[in-house]
Design a protein around this motif. Structure first.
Motif, PDB file in Angstrom:
ATOM      1  N   LEU A 117      -9.213  -8.106  -2.004  1.00 49.88           N
ATOM      2  CA  LEU A 117      -7.971  -7.645  -1.632  1.00 49.88           C
ATOM      3  C   LEU A 117      -7.856  -6.070  -2.318  1.00 49.88           C
ATOM      4  CD1 LEU A 117      -5.905 -10.755  -2.131  1.00 49.88           C
ATOM      5  CD2 LEU A 117      -6.301  -9.498   0.096  1.00 49.88           C
ATOM      6  N   SER A 118      -7.094  -5.077  -1.659  1.00 55.24           N
ATOM      7  CA  SER A 118      -6.893  -4.075  -2.496  1.00 55.24           C
ATOM      8  C   SER A 118      -5.206  -3.552  -2.495  1.00 55.24           C
ATOM      9  CB  SER A 118      -7.841  -2.719  -2.097  1.00 55.24           C
ATOM     10  OG  SER A 118      -7.832  -2.908  -0.736  1.00 55.24           O
ATOM     11  N   LEU A 119      -4.518  -4.332  -3.034  1.00 54.95           N
ATOM     12  CA  LEU A 119      -2.883  -4.142  -2.913  1.00 54.95           C
ATOM     13  C   LEU A 119      -2.462  -2.854  -3.382  1.00 54.95           C
ATOM     14  CD1 LEU A 119      -1.682  -7.935  -4.033  1.00 54.95           C
ATOM     15  CD2 LEU A 119      -2.243  -6.837  -1.670  1.00 54.95           C
ATOM     16  N   HIS A 120      -3.088  -2.336  -4.723  1.00 60.08           N
ATOM     17  CA  HIS A 120      -2.560  -1.271  -5.015  1.00 60.08           C
ATOM     18  C   HIS A 120      -3.135  -0.144  -4.072  1.00 60.08           C
ATOM     19  CE1 HIS A 120      -1.375   1.870  -7.856  1.00 60.08           C
ATOM     20  NE2 HIS A 120      -2.639   2.708  -7.301  1.00 60.08           N
ATOM     21  N   LYS A 121      -4.449  -0.138  -3.683  1.00 60.96           N
ATOM     22  CA  LYS A 121      -4.834   1.056  -2.774  1.00 60.96           C
ATOM     23  C   LYS A 121      -3.984   0.882  -1.414  1.00 60.96           C
ATOM     24  CE  LYS A 121      -9.238   1.763  -1.759  1.00 60.96           C
ATOM     25  NZ  LYS A 121     -10.342   1.236  -1.752  1.00 60.96           N
ATOM     26  N   ASP A 122      -3.836  -0.062  -0.993  1.00 59.25           N
ATOM     27  CA  ASP A 122      -3.427  -0.309   0.411  1.00 59.25           C
ATOM     28  C   ASP A 122      -1.981   0.064   0.355  1.00 59.25           C
ATOM     29  OD1 ASP A 122      -5.785  -0.943   1.601  1.00 59.25           O
ATOM     30  OD2 ASP A 122      -5.416  -2.939   1.440  1.00 59.25           O
ATOM     31  N   ASP A 123      -1.240   0.193  -0.876  1.00 62.28           N
ATOM     32  CA  ASP A 123       0.102   0.529  -0.971  1.00 62.28           C
ATOM     33  C   ASP A 123       1.030  -0.398  -0.616  1.00 62.28           C
ATOM     34  OD1 ASP A 123       1.355   2.567  -1.992  1.00 62.28           O
ATOM     35  OD2 ASP A 123       1.980   3.576   0.074  1.00 62.28           O
ATOM     36  N   VAL A 124       0.607  -1.829  -0.884  1.00 59.80           N
ATOM     37  CA  VAL A 124       1.595  -2.986  -0.657  1.00 59.80           C
ATOM     38  C   VAL A 124       2.936  -2.985  -1.518  1.00 59.80           C
ATOM     39  CG1 VAL A 124       1.781  -5.362  -0.622  1.00 59.80           C
ATOM     40  CG2 VAL A 124      -0.279  -4.226   0.427  1.00 59.80           C
ATOM     41  N   ASP A 125       3.917  -3.326  -1.128  1.00 62.18           N
ATOM     42  CA  ASP A 125       5.294  -2.911  -2.009  1.00 62.18           C
ATOM     43  C   ASP A 125       5.163  -4.204  -2.842  1.00 62.18           C
ATOM     44  OD1 ASP A 125       6.732  -0.685  -1.482  1.00 62.18           O
ATOM     45  OD2 ASP A 125       6.512  -1.716   0.817  1.00 62.18           O
ATOM     46  N   PHE A 126       4.865  -5.506  -2.053  1.00 59.26           N
ATOM     47  CA  PHE A 126       5.109  -6.754  -3.052  1.00 59.26           C
ATOM     48  C   PHE A 126       3.966  -7.519  -2.401  1.00 59.26           C
ATOM     49  CE2 PHE A 126       8.258  -7.558  -0.248  1.00 59.26           C
ATOM     50  CZ  PHE A 126       8.083  -9.114   0.042  1.00 59.26           C
ATOM     51  N   ALA A 127       3.463  -8.669  -3.356  1.00 60.20           N
ATOM     52  CA  ALA A 127       2.912  -9.773  -2.792  1.00 60.20           C
ATOM     53  C   ALA A 127       3.177 -10.914  -3.526  1.00 60.20           C
ATOM     54  CB  ALA A 127       1.278  -9.416  -2.679  1.00 60.20           C
ATOM     55  N   VAL A 128       2.845 -12.206  -3.228  1.00 60.53           N
ATOM     56  CA  VAL A 128       2.988 -13.476  -3.874  1.00 60.53           C
ATOM     57  C   VAL A 128       1.859 -14.594  -3.454  1.00 60.53           C
ATOM     58  CG1 VAL A 128       5.454 -13.377  -4.261  1.00 60.53           C
ATOM     59  CG2 VAL A 128       4.350 -14.499  -2.185  1.00 60.53           C
ATOM     60  N   TRP A 129       1.262 -15.358  -4.308  1.00 62.79           N
ATOM     61  CA  TRP A 129       0.327 -16.198  -3.964  1.00 62.79           C
ATOM     62  C   TRP A 129       0.465 -17.418  -4.956  1.00 62.79           C
ATOM     63  CZ3 TRP A 129      -0.387 -11.512  -6.333  1.00 62.79           C
ATOM     64  CH2 TRP A 129      -0.888 -11.422  -7.593  1.00 62.79           C
ATOM     65  N   GLY A 144       1.439 -16.501  -8.708  1.00 67.87           N
ATOM     66  CA  GLY A 144       1.417 -15.132  -8.908  1.00 67.87           C
ATOM     67  C   GLY A 144       2.183 -14.066  -8.184  1.00 67.87           C
ATOM     68  N   ALA A 145       2.367 -12.903  -8.618  1.00 69.87           N
ATOM     69  CA  ALA A 145       3.359 -11.952  -8.055  1.00 69.87           C
ATOM     70  C   ALA A 145       2.606 -10.540  -8.376  1.00 69.87           C
ATOM     71  CB  ALA A 145       4.649 -11.931  -8.295  1.00 69.87           C
ATOM     72  N   PHE A 146       2.701  -9.549  -7.240  1.00 64.02           N
ATOM     73  CA  PHE A 146       2.349  -8.267  -7.119  1.00 64.02           C
ATOM     74  C   PHE A 146       3.558  -7.283  -6.953  1.00 64.02           C
ATOM     75  CE2 PHE A 146       1.410  -4.587  -4.800  1.00 64.02           C
ATOM     76  CZ  PHE A 146       0.279  -3.853  -5.600  1.00 64.02           C
ATOM     77  N   VAL A 147       3.730  -6.484  -7.934  1.00 62.99           N
ATOM     78  CA  VAL A 147       4.703  -5.302  -7.636  1.00 62.99           C
ATOM     79  C   VAL A 147       4.079  -4.100  -7.660  1.00 62.99           C
ATOM     80  CG1 VAL A 147       6.890  -4.458  -8.047  1.00 62.99           C
ATOM     81  CG2 VAL A 147       6.693  -6.582  -7.973  1.00 62.99           C
ATOM     82  N   HIS A 148       3.828  -3.174  -6.856  1.00 66.34           N
ATOM     83  CA  HIS A 148       3.458  -1.849  -6.655  1.00 66.34           C
ATOM     84  C   HIS A 148       3.956  -0.998  -7.850  1.00 66.34           C
ATOM     85  CE1 HIS A 148       1.376   1.854  -5.619  1.00 66.34           C
ATOM     86  NE2 HIS A 148       0.597   1.090  -5.059  1.00 66.34           N
TER      87      HIS A 148
END
Ligand SMILES: Cc1ncc(COP(=O)(O)O)c(C=O)c1O
Length: 423
Positions: A228-240, A255-259
């Motif tokens: 996955l490349s959440l940062h590069k793909d510019d995703v706003d948020f993700a969870v897993w 887990g959670a991701f916030v750009h």
């Protein structure tokens, strides 16, 4: 590679597999006293042998130190949420400050939607895939109701074309564009739990942003499964969640991701708790919430250390194996399974594999849509030592996991499956 339908060929692939030794780093369940063919890591990943030691470390520190373990433990509990950041960041393609382990997936999805789903009079619609995992459907429905909206008006669920099982990227993009005037949020699974389709995170995110919407992903079936490349793909948020491909144990910490684009946006509405408050002032216990910058500012409660210890054991293995190597083997392993399934029933008399046929559009999992006697066949393969899973109404999901499954197991599964279908 030209595959062959034989155990000798499968074993030859195992012999040259650079990741073959990782299999022995996991506990393997048994069925009727024999090692099972475990193809259900998409539901619950296997237990690394090192997990007990990681948890025992914390139990020992708790026994010896009591509350002082927050500061004096081998891995001080006060900072435990930081210990998984580097490894998680590599797995989801993010910066360490963009990821955090916390809560459970559904909780994190709610927290993210509180911040990133901000409907207005004109812009209030959500686009997602039809047949999303039930918990996600309940999140969308309840979030819409929370905002006083009617899910029938505000939720757009995209269905595959007639006679097809998975969504075409072009149709997703077209629909996003079509609703661009009213769209507030685009939210998809990374890998669809039922069909195994890997969505184009990059293209969906671009289209969502062009339409003026926020874009988020549920990566339950993608994290630890596909690069996955959440940062590069510019995703706003993700969870897993971490109990599937991330092998962190039942109910393991999610887990959670916030750009980082949103890291210092303290105006975003959010639900608050003391663990998200500025860590320099957390213990002053004063009024006035000051969130930490980045995704850490979405934490609510203190960290579940025992569950986090289990996660660290697995993440150590991921760091040794490397996502790129895992993906390389995964493509070969699942392609071999697809080849064997196609060899036996290329006409589709007994079943159809509904997962996309190209590796770029799928992870480990293949979803086998049963034409008849699905439940019976599933029960026969279980008795014969295969642990897979049944998803209503008529799909058997099988997921060979590159960390602990072998080519020989994939071959043996195909033989057991054939026998269950024909005898
Ligand atoms: C795609 C997806 N979303 C959400 C969930 C729910 O996860 P949790 O119970 O950790 O909130 C699951 C669980 O399997 C899932 O597969």
């Amino acid at each position: 590679m030209v595959f062959k339908n034989s155990i000798a060929f499968a074993r030859s692939l195992d012999r040259i597999d650079p990741l073959r030794l990782f299999k022995s780093r996991f506990h393997h369940p048994t069925v009727n006293g024999k090692p099972a063919i475990y193809l259900v890591g998409n539901s619950l990943g296997l237990q690394p042998k090192s997990t007990q030691r990681f948890i025992a470390d914390e139990l020992n520190d708790w026994a010896k130190l009591g509350v002082e373990g927050h500061f004096e433990a081998k891995r001080p509990w006060l900072h435990y949420h930081k210990l998984s950041k580097n490894a998680l960041a590599k797995i989801v393609g993010a910066k360490p400050q963009e990821v955090v382990a916390m809560n459970q997936l559904t909780v994190n999805l709610h927290l993210m939607m509180i911040s990133f789903y901000r409907p207005t009079g004109n812009r209030f619609k959500i686009i997602t895939e039809a047949g999303a995992f039930s918990s996600d459907q309940y999140v969308f429905e309840s979030q819409l109701k929370f905002h006083g909206l009617n899910p029938n008006d505000a939720l757009i669920e995209l269905k595959p074309r007639n006679g097809e099982f998975t969504l075409r990227t072009e149709d997703i993009l077209e629909s996003i564009e079509e609703h661009s005037d009213q769209l507030a949020l685009v939210i998809f699974g990374g890998v669809q739990y039922y069909t195994g389709q890997l969505f184009s995170i990059n293209q969906i995110t671009k289209a969502g942003h062009k339409a003026g919407a926020m874009v988020g992903f549920d990566l339950a079936h993608a994290a630890g499964n596909v690069p996955l490349s959440l940062h590069k793909d510019d995703v706003d948020f993700a969870v897993w969640c971490s109990y599937k491909y991330l092998n962190s144990g039942p109910g393991g910490v999610a887990g959670a991701f916030v750009h980082e684009r949103h890291a210092a946006n303290f105006d975003l509405p959010r639900l608050a708790g003391w663990w998200g408050h500025s860590d320099k002032e957390r213990f002053q216990m004063r009024k006035g919430y000051k969130p930490m910058p980045g995704v850490d500012g979405w934490q609510l409660s203190n960290f579940p250390v025992l569950s986090g210890a289990a996660q660290l054991a697995s993440l150590q293995i991921f760091q040794e194996a490397g996502m790129r190597n895992l993906r390389k083997k995964s493509i070969l392993l699942t392609s071999y399974l697809a080849f064997l399934l196609n060899e036996f029933d290329s006409e589709g008399s007994y079943y159809s594999v509904i997962t996309p046929s190209t590796s770029a559009e799928r992870g480990c999992q293949l979803s086998i849509l049963m034409k008849k006697n699905g439940r019976k066949v599933f029960s026969k393969i279980t008795t014969a030592g295969v642990l897979a899973d049944w998803r209503e109404p008529d799909v058997i999901r099988v997921a060979p996991v590159p960390l602990y499954n072998s080519f020989a197991e994939v071959f043996r599964f195909s033989e057991i499956f054939k026998k269950a279908l024909t005898k």
